[in-house]
Design a protein around this motif. Structure first.
Motif, short mmCIF file in Angstrom:
data_model
loop_
_atom_site.label_atom_id
_atom_site.label_comp_id
_atom_site.label_asym_id
_atom_site.label_seq_id
_atom_site.Cartn_x
_atom_site.Cartn_y
_atom_site.Cartn_z
N ALA A 95 0.84 -1.19 0.00
CA ALA A 95 0.00 0.00 0.00
C ALA A 95 0.88 1.24 0.00
O ALA A 95 2.09 1.17 0.24
CB ALA A 95 -0.92 0.00 1.22
N TYR A 96 0.25 2.39 -0.26
CA TYR A 96 1.01 3.64 -0.30
C TYR A 96 0.16 4.82 0.12
O TYR A 96 -1.06 4.74 0.16
CB TYR A 96 1.56 3.88 -1.71
N GLN A 100 -9.28 9.73 3.50
CA GLN A 100 -8.50 10.85 3.02
C GLN A 100 -7.01 10.77 3.38
O GLN A 100 -6.17 11.26 2.66
CB GLN A 100 -9.08 12.15 3.57
N THR A 101 -6.68 10.14 4.50
CA THR A 101 -5.28 10.07 4.92
C THR A 101 -4.81 8.65 5.20
O THR A 101 -3.77 8.44 5.81
CB THR A 101 -5.05 10.92 6.18
N GLY A 102 -5.55 7.65 4.76
CA GLY A 102 -5.17 6.27 5.02
C GLY A 102 -4.39 5.64 3.88
O GLY A 102 -4.27 6.19 2.80
N TRP A 103 -3.86 4.46 4.16
CA TRP A 103 -3.12 3.69 3.14
C TRP A 103 -4.04 3.36 1.97
O TRP A 103 -5.21 3.05 2.16
CB TRP A 103 -2.59 2.40 3.74
N ILE A 104 -3.49 3.35 0.77
CA ILE A 104 -4.21 3.01 -0.45
C ILE A 104 -3.61 1.72 -1.00
O ILE A 104 -2.39 1.60 -1.13
CB ILE A 104 -4.08 4.14 -1.51
N ASP A 105 -4.46 0.75 -1.31
CA ASP A 105 -4.00 -0.52 -1.83
C ASP A 105 -3.24 -0.29 -3.14
O ASP A 105 -3.74 0.34 -4.06
CB ASP A 105 -5.20 -1.45 -2.07
N MET A 106 -2.04 -0.81 -3.21
CA MET A 106 -1.19 -0.61 -4.38
C MET A 106 -1.03 -1.90 -5.17
O MET A 106 -0.72 -1.86 -6.35
CB MET A 106 0.18 -0.12 -3.89
N TYR A 107 -1.23 -3.00 -4.52
CA TYR A 107 -1.00 -4.30 -5.16
C TYR A 107 -2.00 -5.29 -4.58
O TYR A 107 -1.75 -5.93 -3.58
CB TYR A 107 0.43 -4.76 -4.86
N PRO A 108 -3.15 -5.38 -5.21
CA PRO A 108 -4.21 -6.23 -4.66
C PRO A 108 -4.04 -7.72 -4.96
O PRO A 108 -4.96 -8.49 -4.81
CB PRO A 108 -5.47 -5.68 -5.33
N GLY A 109 -2.85 -8.11 -5.39
CA GLY A 109 -2.63 -9.52 -5.72
C GLY A 109 -2.71 -10.42 -4.50
O GLY A 109 -2.66 -9.97 -3.36
N VAL A 155 5.61 3.86 0.83
CA VAL A 155 5.12 2.51 0.52
C VAL A 155 5.35 1.61 1.73
O VAL A 155 6.39 1.66 2.37
CB VAL A 155 5.85 1.94 -0.72
N ILE A 156 4.35 0.77 2.01
CA ILE A 156 4.48 -0.24 3.05
C ILE A 156 4.20 -1.61 2.43
O ILE A 156 3.24 -1.78 1.68
CB ILE A 156 3.51 0.04 4.24
N ILE A 157 5.08 -2.57 2.72
CA ILE A 157 4.91 -3.96 2.27
C ILE A 157 4.93 -4.81 3.53
O ILE A 157 5.88 -4.74 4.31
CB ILE A 157 6.04 -4.39 1.32
N ILE A 215 5.60 0.27 -8.06
CA ILE A 215 5.97 1.61 -7.57
C ILE A 215 5.38 2.73 -8.44
O ILE A 215 4.88 3.72 -7.90
CB ILE A 215 7.50 1.75 -7.42
N PRO A 216 5.35 2.60 -9.77
CA PRO A 216 4.78 3.68 -10.60
C PRO A 216 3.29 3.95 -10.39
O PRO A 216 2.79 4.99 -10.80
CB PRO A 216 5.05 3.22 -12.03
N ILE A 217 2.57 3.06 -9.73
CA ILE A 217 1.13 3.23 -9.52
C ILE A 217 0.85 4.52 -8.74
O ILE A 217 -0.13 5.20 -8.99
CB ILE A 217 0.53 2.00 -8.81
N GLY A 218 1.73 4.90 -7.82
CA GLY A 218 1.52 6.12 -7.04
C GLY A 218 1.92 7.40 -7.74
O GLY A 218 1.57 8.49 -7.31
N SER A 219 2.65 7.27 -8.83
CA SER A 219 3.17 8.44 -9.53
C SER A 219 2.06 9.37 -10.03
O SER A 219 1.07 8.91 -10.60
CB SER A 219 4.04 8.00 -10.70
N GLY A 220 2.24 10.65 -9.79
CA GLY A 220 1.29 11.64 -10.30
C GLY A 220 0.03 11.81 -9.45
O GLY A 220 -0.80 12.66 -9.75
#
Length: 157
Positions: A90-91, A123-132, A104-106, A147-152
Motif C-alpha cells: 500500500a502507499y 483521506q489520509t489512510g493507506w491506499i492498496d497498491m498491489y491487490p494480488g 510505501v508499506i509492504i 511503484i509507478p502506480i503512485g506516480s502523479g
C-alpha cells in the motif's frame, strides 16, 4: 537528486501513515535497501514475517534504488511473506517541498496487520497498491510495475 529512504518496522508502529513517514525521516533510515546488510551477505530474498518494509521517495528514485539492489550481482531478488495470499502493498503520497513522494508499506496481512487494516483508505489512510494474492514479489516487478502506480497522484500528507 532526491534521496530515498528505507526502513523495517519490526514492532507494528507504522500502521499509521504519519508514523511511517516519521520513521522514514529518521536518521537511522537507509538510502538503499541493501544498506541494511552493509558488511554482510545480502539476502537474495527478504522474508518479512511479522515486520513491514517501508520506503519513501519520488517514483524515479525509488525505482532506481530498487533496481540498483536487484541488478547487483548478489542482489536482492524478492520480498516474501509467511503464506500464500498474505502479501499486501500500500502507499500514501506526501508533500516534500516542491516534490510529491510515495510512502510505501509492504507487509504480511496476517502477521503484521493481524488480519485487519487500521488506517486504511479515506483521506489520509493507506491506499492498496498491489491487490494480488501472492506470497512474494520480485524486486524487479515491484520497481517496474508497482511503484509507478503512485506516480502523479495528489499528496494526502
Amino acid at each position: 537528486m532526491s534521496s530515498t529512504n528505507f526502513w523495517f518496522d519490526r514492532h507494528g508502529n507504522c500502521k499509521n501513515p504519519g508514523q511511517a513517514i516519521a520513521y522514514l525521516q529518521d536518521t537511522q533510515s537507509r538510502t538503499y535497501l541493501s544498506d541494511f546488510w552493509s558488511g554482510f551477505q545480502i539476502p537474495r530474498s527478504i522474508d518479512l514475517q511479522n515486520q513491514a518494509l517501508l520506503m519513501m521517495g519520488i517514483t524515479d528514485n525509488l525505482q532506481a534504488a530498487l533496481l540498483r539492489d536487484y541488478n547487483n550481482g548478489n542482489g536482492i531478488g524478492a520480498v516474501q511473506t509467511a503464506g500464500p495470499g498474505s502479501l499486501k502493498i500500500a502507499y500514501v503520497r506526501r508533500r516534500a517541498g516542491i516534490e510529491t513522494k510515495s510512502v510505501v508499506i509492504i507487509a504480511d496481512f496476517n502477521l503484521y496487520w493481524v488480519g485487519q487494516y487500521t488506517n486504511w483508505g479515506g483521506q489520509t489512510g493507506w491506499i492498496d497498491m498491489y491487490p494480488g494474492y501472492n506470497q512474494a514479489i520480485s524486486i524487479d516487478t515491484l520497481a517496474r510495475n508497482v511503484i509507478p502506480i503512485g506516480s502523479g497522484k495528489t499528496a494526502q500528507w
